[in-house]
Design an enzyme around this catalytic site. Structure first.
Site, PDB file in Angstrom:
ATOM      1  N   GLY A  57     -23.392   9.345  13.365  1.00 15.50           N
ATOM      2  CA  GLY A  57     -24.503   9.909  12.602  1.00 15.50           C
ATOM      3  C   GLY A  57     -25.400   8.896  11.913  1.00 15.50           C
ATOM      4  O   GLY A  57     -26.032   9.217  10.905  1.00 15.50           O
ATOM      5  N   ASN A  97     -28.158   7.761  13.098  1.00 16.73           N
ATOM      6  CA  ASN A  97     -29.540   8.254  13.263  1.00 16.73           C
ATOM      7  C   ASN A  97     -29.803   9.410  12.302  1.00 16.73           C
ATOM      8  O   ASN A  97     -30.895   9.509  11.729  1.00 16.73           O
ATOM      9  CB  ASN A  97     -29.795   8.670  14.715  1.00 16.73           C
ATOM     10  CG  ASN A  97     -30.099   7.474  15.595  1.00 16.73           C
ATOM     11  OD1 ASN A  97     -31.184   6.900  15.513  1.00 16.73           O
ATOM     12  ND2 ASN A  97     -29.136   7.076  16.410  1.00 16.73           N
ATOM     13  N   ARG A 134     -17.603  27.793  28.810  1.00 16.54           N
ATOM     14  CA  ARG A 134     -18.803  27.012  28.496  1.00 16.54           C
ATOM     15  C   ARG A 134     -19.936  27.954  28.084  1.00 16.54           C
ATOM     16  O   ARG A 134     -20.705  27.665  27.193  1.00 16.54           O
ATOM     17  CB  ARG A 134     -19.191  26.222  29.759  1.00 16.54           C
ATOM     18  CG  ARG A 134     -20.063  25.020  29.483  1.00 16.54           C
ATOM     19  CD  ARG A 134     -19.279  23.930  28.771  1.00 16.54           C
ATOM     20  NE  ARG A 134     -20.140  22.843  28.365  1.00 16.54           N
ATOM     21  CZ  ARG A 134     -19.787  21.859  27.564  1.00 16.54           C
ATOM     22  NH1 ARG A 134     -18.570  21.809  27.048  1.00 16.54           N
ATOM     23  NH2 ARG A 134     -20.621  20.898  27.247  1.00 16.54           N
ATOM     24  N   ASN A 148     -35.097  14.075  21.493  1.00 17.20           N
ATOM     25  CA  ASN A 148     -33.865  13.314  21.674  1.00 17.20           C
ATOM     26  C   ASN A 148     -34.168  11.832  21.480  1.00 17.20           C
ATOM     27  O   ASN A 148     -35.265  11.366  21.787  1.00 17.20           O
ATOM     28  CB  ASN A 148     -33.353  13.551  23.106  1.00 17.20           C
ATOM     29  CG  ASN A 148     -32.069  12.802  23.402  1.00 17.20           C
ATOM     30  OD1 ASN A 148     -31.115  12.838  22.624  1.00 17.20           O
ATOM     31  ND2 ASN A 148     -32.025  12.108  24.541  1.00 17.20           N
ATOM     32  N   HIS A 159     -32.986   8.203  22.851  1.00 17.39           N
ATOM     33  CA  HIS A 159     -32.220   7.581  23.936  1.00 17.39           C
ATOM     34  C   HIS A 159     -32.282   6.058  23.767  1.00 17.39           C
ATOM     35  O   HIS A 159     -33.366   5.498  23.574  1.00 17.39           O
ATOM     36  CB  HIS A 159     -32.789   7.984  25.301  1.00 17.39           C
ATOM     37  CG  HIS A 159     -31.996   7.410  26.429  1.00 17.39           C
ATOM     38  ND1 HIS A 159     -30.773   7.935  26.810  1.00 17.39           N
ATOM     39  CD2 HIS A 159     -32.211   6.338  27.224  1.00 17.39           C
ATOM     40  CE1 HIS A 159     -30.289   7.200  27.800  1.00 17.39           C
ATOM     41  NE2 HIS A 159     -31.136   6.222  28.074  1.00 17.39           N
ATOM     42  N   ASP A 212     -33.203  13.303  30.178  1.00 16.02           N
ATOM     43  CA  ASP A 212     -34.098  12.210  29.743  1.00 16.02           C
ATOM     44  C   ASP A 212     -35.433  12.205  30.498  1.00 16.02           C
ATOM     45  O   ASP A 212     -36.028  11.138  30.726  1.00 16.02           O
ATOM     46  CB  ASP A 212     -33.411  10.836  29.900  1.00 16.02           C
ATOM     47  CG  ASP A 212     -32.093  10.740  29.150  1.00 16.02           C
ATOM     48  OD1 ASP A 212     -31.982  11.355  28.072  1.00 16.02           O
ATOM     49  OD2 ASP A 212     -31.173  10.064  29.632  1.00 16.02           O
ATOM     50  N   GLU A 267     -34.002   2.470  17.129  1.00 15.20           N
ATOM     51  CA  GLU A 267     -33.673   3.894  16.944  1.00 15.20           C
ATOM     52  C   GLU A 267     -33.933   4.383  15.521  1.00 15.20           C
ATOM     53  O   GLU A 267     -34.569   5.426  15.323  1.00 15.20           O
ATOM     54  CB  GLU A 267     -32.201   4.150  17.291  1.00 15.20           C
ATOM     55  CG  GLU A 267     -31.880   3.893  18.741  1.00 15.20           C
ATOM     56  CD  GLU A 267     -30.446   4.229  19.091  1.00 15.20           C
ATOM     57  OE1 GLU A 267     -29.918   5.246  18.623  1.00 15.20           O
ATOM     58  OE2 GLU A 267     -29.832   3.456  19.844  1.00 15.20           O
TER      59      GLU A 267
HETATM   60  C1  GRF Z   1     -27.297   6.359  19.589  1.00 18.85           C
HETATM   61  O1  GRF Z   1     -27.212   5.155  20.282  1.00 18.85           O
HETATM   62  C2  GRF Z   1     -28.258   7.280  20.291  1.00 18.85           C
HETATM   63  O2  GRF Z   1     -29.331   6.640  20.873  1.00 18.85           O
HETATM   64  C3  GRF Z   1     -27.378   7.848  21.357  1.00 18.85           C
HETATM   65  O3  GRF Z   1     -26.130   8.044  20.731  1.00 18.85           O
HETATM   66  C4  GRF Z   1     -25.980   7.121  19.654  1.00 18.85           C
HETATM   67  C5  GRF Z   1     -25.698   7.911  18.408  1.00 18.85           C
HETATM   68  O4  GRF Z   1     -25.351   7.145  17.310  1.00 18.85           O
HETATM   69  N1  GRF Z   1     -28.003   9.003  21.961  1.00 18.85           N
HETATM   70  P1  GRF Z   1     -25.260   7.796  15.855  1.00 18.85           P
HETATM   71  O5  GRF Z   1     -24.275   8.952  15.929  1.00 18.85           O
HETATM   72  O6  GRF Z   1     -26.621   8.262  15.456  1.00 18.85           O
HETATM   73  O7  GRF Z   1     -24.750   6.710  14.980  1.00 18.85           O
END
Ligand code: GRF
Length: 209
Positions: free
Chosen positions: A12, A14, A66, A108, A110, A151, A181
């Site tokens: 988490g 991000n 699912r 998203n 990436h 993506d 990011e």
């Molecule tokens: C990040 O590298 C993001 O780009 C990818 O998964 C990772 C998540 O990291 N999709 P965090 O949970 O936000 O630390």
């Protein structure tokens, strides 16, 4: 106010960058209304709790199929009445019903410069391993809208990051997070909240340029 739901699976960081951006005012007119994790042990859930954000876990193992899991996930999203869904390291493939219901309202992050090192199988450290195997000198991160593909949706922001001699996947992952990011994800949310992003002919366009 842009009502944002953030979907997470792991650490988490991000999510934390978004929380910090909202607090600091660099992400304007935005409220994180809910955090959803597919993983009970995600540290991201603790980050949400510590910041007084409602957090729920919708875990595939708790559902008979699912399909039923997908329904529960969609219900958890819908309950929060979001304007925008942010996938911040969310390792679940988004059900088609959700992409259709929230078209151009799911983004998203990436960890590469799309279209390099993206698509099925490119997630987490695997992305950085592939970049190092190929020997690229630049990599980076991309924020994009989510469509039915993996993506493949319209690109909102990208930021390049240098690959350095002796990088391991872990070292490169950390640099991409810190330099790209954690910057472009908050920036993209701020720009969307400010009405600066529109989609035309399958591409993002800034409305102020
Ligand atoms: C990040 O590298 C993001 O780009 C990818 O998964 C990772 C998540 O990291 N999709 P965090 O949970 O936000 O630390």
């Amino acid at each position: 106010m842009l009502r944002v739901v953030v979907c997470v699976s792991g650490g988490g960081t991000n999510l934390q960058a978004v929380i910090d951006g909202v607090k600091a005012g660099s992400i304007r007119n935005t409220e994180i209304v809910r955090v959803i994790s597919n993983n009970k042990n995600a540290y991201a859930l603790q980050r949400a709790e510590e910041n007084g954000i409602a957090a729920v876990c919708v875990c595939p193992a708790d559902y008979v199929s699912r399909e039923v899991f997908h329904q529960a996930l969609l219900a958890a999203v819908e309950e929060a009445e979001p304007d925008l869904i942010v996938l911040a390291g969310f390792l679940v493939v988004i059900p088609q019903e959700m992409t259709a219901r929230y078209r151009n309202r799911i983004i998203n992050i990436h960890p590469s410069l799309i279209p390099s090192f993206c698509g099925t199988g490119y997630y987490g450290l695997r992305v950085h391993e592939a970049a190092l195997e190929r020997g690229v000198r630049l990599t980076g991160a991309t924020v994009h809208f989510v469509d039915e593909g993996t993506d493949t949706g319209p690109i909102i922001l990208q930021k390049a990051v240098e690959v350095k001699e002796g990088d391991t996947p872990e070292v490169l992952q950390k640099r991409v997070m810190e330099e790209a990011e954690w910057k472009i994800l908050p920036q993209a949310i701020d720009e969307i909240a400010g009405g600066l992003i529109e989609i035309k002919d399958g591409k993002c366009r800034r409305t102020d340029q």
